[in-house]
Design a protein around this motif. Sequence first.
Motif, PDB file in Angstrom:
ATOM      1  N   GLY A 294       0.789  -1.363   0.047  1.00  0.00           N
ATOM      2  CA  GLY A 294       0.190   0.159   0.038  1.00  0.00           C
ATOM      3  C   GLY A 294       0.824   1.123   0.024  1.00  0.00           C
ATOM      4  O   GLY A 294       0.524   2.116  -0.526  1.00  0.00           O
ATOM      5  N   PHE A 295       2.044   1.160   0.624  1.00  0.00           N
ATOM      6  CA  PHE A 295       2.796   2.391   0.600  1.00  0.00           C
ATOM      7  C   PHE A 295       3.373   2.709  -0.706  1.00  0.00           C
ATOM      8  O   PHE A 295       3.227   3.978  -0.847  1.00  0.00           O
ATOM      9  N   PRO A 296       3.961   1.917  -1.340  1.00  0.00           N
ATOM     10  CA  PRO A 296       4.125   2.423  -2.970  1.00  0.00           C
ATOM     11  C   PRO A 296       3.101   2.978  -3.488  1.00  0.00           C
ATOM     12  O   PRO A 296       3.193   3.921  -4.212  1.00  0.00           O
ATOM     13  N   LEU A 297       1.924   2.512  -3.310  1.00  0.00           N
ATOM     14  CA  LEU A 297       0.789   2.719  -4.239  1.00  0.00           C
ATOM     15  C   LEU A 297       0.018   4.435  -3.460  1.00  0.00           C
ATOM     16  O   LEU A 297       0.093   5.237  -4.421  1.00  0.00           O
ATOM     17  N   VAL A 298       0.306   4.779  -2.180  1.00  0.00           N
ATOM     18  CA  VAL A 298       0.132   5.855  -1.701  1.00  0.00           C
ATOM     19  C   VAL A 298       1.072   6.919  -2.379  1.00  0.00           C
ATOM     20  O   VAL A 298       0.725   7.951  -2.726  1.00  0.00           O
ATOM     21  N   LEU A 299       2.617   6.611  -2.415  1.00  0.00           N
ATOM     22  CA  LEU A 299       3.318   7.354  -3.191  1.00  0.00           C
ATOM     23  C   LEU A 299       3.016   7.589  -4.370  1.00  0.00           C
ATOM     24  O   LEU A 299       3.229   8.858  -5.095  1.00  0.00           O
ATOM     25  N   LEU A 300       2.744   6.802  -5.295  1.00  0.00           N
ATOM     26  CA  LEU A 300       2.426   6.937  -6.576  1.00  0.00           C
ATOM     27  C   LEU A 300       0.958   7.752  -6.955  1.00  0.00           C
ATOM     28  O   LEU A 300       1.141   8.613  -7.757  1.00  0.00           O
TER      29      LEU A 300
END
Length: 226
Positions: A84-90
């Motif tokens: 989820g964190f990389p998706l939040v960043l993207l």
Amino acid sequence: MDQKATHPLGGLTPSRTETAADAPNGRRTTVLLREFLETQTADRISLGALRDALGDRGFGVLLLIFALPNLVPLNIPLLSAVLGFPLVLLGAQLAYGQRRPWFPNWIKHRSFPRASFEAVVSRTLPALERAERLFTPRLTQLLSWTGERAVGTLVLFLALVLTLPIPFANWLPAFAIAIFGLAIVEKDGLAVLVGTAVAAASVIVAGAVVLGFIKAALLLFSSFIG
């Protein structure tokens, strides 16, 4: 006569005319993923190498890649929170209007086993190939620079929902993000509308699950004090 050959990652290798003529960016996403795996011979794949290989498809394909493991029953604890964190960043970068994905060095140099990545890709490729036949450039105004920022805002919200430990409520947000990823790659505004509908449904389901747990906790609490 145009021939199709069986590919080791499953399914058929699309013909040259299919991959070039049918995709707005020259190659279908499934073909790009196969080619990326073929060029990676090391045991581990870095996130930076994956981003660099995707080029101008970075946002769309990365959204798809990070959403896919949540759609496959892998039974890995805290998988949604980790991805989820990389998706939040993207999502945040897409909402800001950035043209290419950026990762800080500590994320860019993080790697994951090639075998695990290949397992996820090979299990989802047949479904992705069927989905790609449905995606085509249309309603492209919904994917203008402003439109993509709106999509990024939705992805950011869904990614935050995905990171929450809400039982049975992770599949729909991941599905919506995967649709948005393909919509960006294939320039399909109709898919944006479908993804928005799935996103709304995911919020309703997540809200219902949270409300159910709150009611159950209050009922349990009242039984103790009663």
